[in-house]
Scaffold this motif. Structure first.
Motif, PDB file in Angstrom:
ATOM      1  N   ALA A  26     -32.628  44.876 -48.048  1.00  0.00           N
ATOM      2  CA  ALA A  26     -33.234  45.710 -49.089  1.00  0.00           C
ATOM      3  C   ALA A  26     -32.115  46.318 -49.922  1.00  0.00           C
ATOM      4  N   THR A  27     -32.442  46.659 -51.169  1.00  0.00           N
ATOM      5  CA  THR A  27     -31.449  47.307 -52.022  1.00  0.00           C
ATOM      6  C   THR A  27     -32.045  48.555 -52.669  1.00  0.00           C
TER       7      THR A  27
ATOM      8  N   THR B 239     -35.926  47.770 -53.457  1.00  0.00           N
ATOM      9  CA  THR B 239     -36.397  46.381 -53.479  1.00  0.00           C
ATOM     10  C   THR B 239     -36.195  45.745 -52.114  1.00  0.00           C
TER      11      THR B 239
ATOM     12  N   GLU C  32     -34.826  52.186 -58.013  1.00  0.00           N
ATOM     13  CA  GLU C  32     -35.707  51.133 -57.492  1.00  0.00           C
ATOM     14  C   GLU C  32     -35.308  50.754 -56.065  1.00  0.00           C
TER      15      GLU C  32
ATOM     16  N   MET D   9     -36.001  42.426 -50.213  1.00  0.00           N
ATOM     17  CA  MET D   9     -35.796  41.026 -50.592  1.00  0.00           C
ATOM     18  C   MET D   9     -36.791  40.118 -49.872  1.00  0.00           C
ATOM     19  N   SER D  10     -37.325  39.139 -50.584  1.00  0.00           N
ATOM     20  CA  SER D  10     -38.285  38.202 -49.989  1.00  0.00           C
ATOM     21  C   SER D  10     -37.535  37.227 -49.075  1.00  0.00           C
TER      22      SER D  10
ATOM     23  N   GLU E  84     -35.456  34.810 -50.997  1.00  0.00           N
ATOM     24  CA  GLU E  84     -34.225  35.416 -51.532  1.00  0.00           C
ATOM     25  C   GLU E  84     -33.169  35.564 -50.442  1.00  0.00           C
TER      26      GLU E  84
ATOM     27  N   GLN F 124     -39.531  52.847 -47.192  1.00  0.00           N
ATOM     28  CA  GLN F 124     -39.280  53.675 -48.371  1.00  0.00           C
ATOM     29  C   GLN F 124     -39.815  55.073 -48.082  1.00  0.00           C
TER      30      GLN F 124
END
Length: 258
Positions: free
Chosen positions: A224-225, A236, A234, A238-239, A242, A78
């Motif tokens: 990721a998103t 995010t 946002e 992903m785990s 997920e 990020q």
């Protein structure tokens, strides 16, 4: 003969590839080309633009049972609240660029009390990259980046940059190993107005068709998103659970089609 031409090319490139700043007689910068070649050996990264966000997916190269995974991503970073990137190439080089990008973004935010435009930020980083191809004694950054961001003028944007300092905007794009195959699948399957979920599934399809490995798992992939559910953008990551859920959904979809 072909072999003679090839040996002449090797001799010519050897004479003109010792430094980044030297043009070959055909007008090429070999060191910059070699930096790009290094990236085509790196783990694949895919970015896909949806109507309601952006999906980034990356192939993890460092897979080991002994790795203490503290929740940090190998490929996704990020940069600011409204922009993130995926990395293909030499991660150590990427860290330098990403730190610089973060600084530029924060300085802008501090000065103007507003987030920096996505393209403006990328342009500034590409100026740095380009400098490393023009001044003696410097090595180009051996890294390509896929940027996913949102700003109030242009909405969601997906962009890429390479070691030469060039950058471009995309609807869907991939960088790293097997990117040509990946890009041709994206070209066929991407269409206007895709949802974020559809884009995730397309990213899985691209990864499964282009990565050389038996069976995809969350150990080998990162997702990721970048979305904007409300007033704030946002990012995010992903785990693992997920990602595994997404992969199993995609396999089920594949069976239904048969």
């Amino acid at each position: 003969s072909h072999s003679h031409r090839k040996s002449v090319h090797i001799i010519m490139s050897r004479r003109y590839d010792s430094r980044t700043t030297m043009f070959s007689p055909e007008g090429r910068l070999f060191q910059v080309e070699y930096a790009m070649a290094a990236i085509s050996e790196a783990g694949l990264c895919v970015g896909i633009l949806a109507g309601d966000g952006i999906v980034l997916a990356g192939e993890k190269k460092v897979v080991s049972e002994l790795l203490d995974n503290t929740g940090t991503a190998e490929k996704m970073y990020q940069i600011d609240d409204h922009i993130a990137c995926a990395v293909a190439g030499i991660t150590a080089d990427a860290n330098i660029l990403i730190n610089q990008t973060r600084l530029v973004a924060q300085r802008y935010r501090y000065t103007y009390q507003a987030p920096m435009l996505v393209e403006q930020l990328i342009q500034q980083i590409c100026d740095t990259k380009q400098g490393y191809t023009q001044y003696g004694g410097l090595r180009p950054f051996g890294v390509s980046l896929l940027y996913a961001g949102w700003d109030r003028h242009y909405g969601f944007q997906l962009m890429s940059s390479d070691p030469s300092g060039n950058y471009a905007g995309w609807k869907a794009h991939s960088i790293g190993a097997h990117n040509q195959g990946a890009n041709s699948i994206l070209k066929q399957d991407w269409h206007e107005g895709m949802s974020l979920e559809e884009c995730k599934k397309l990213a899985v399809k691209v990864m499964s068709k282009t990565i050389d490995s038996a069976g995809l798992t969350s150990e080998k992939l990162e997702f990721a998103t970048v979305t904007k559910p409300g007033a704030k953008v946002e990012f995010t990551l992903m785990s693992a659970a997920e990602v595994d859920k997404l992969l199993s959904e995609c396999e089920l979809i594949g069976e239904d089609d048969d």
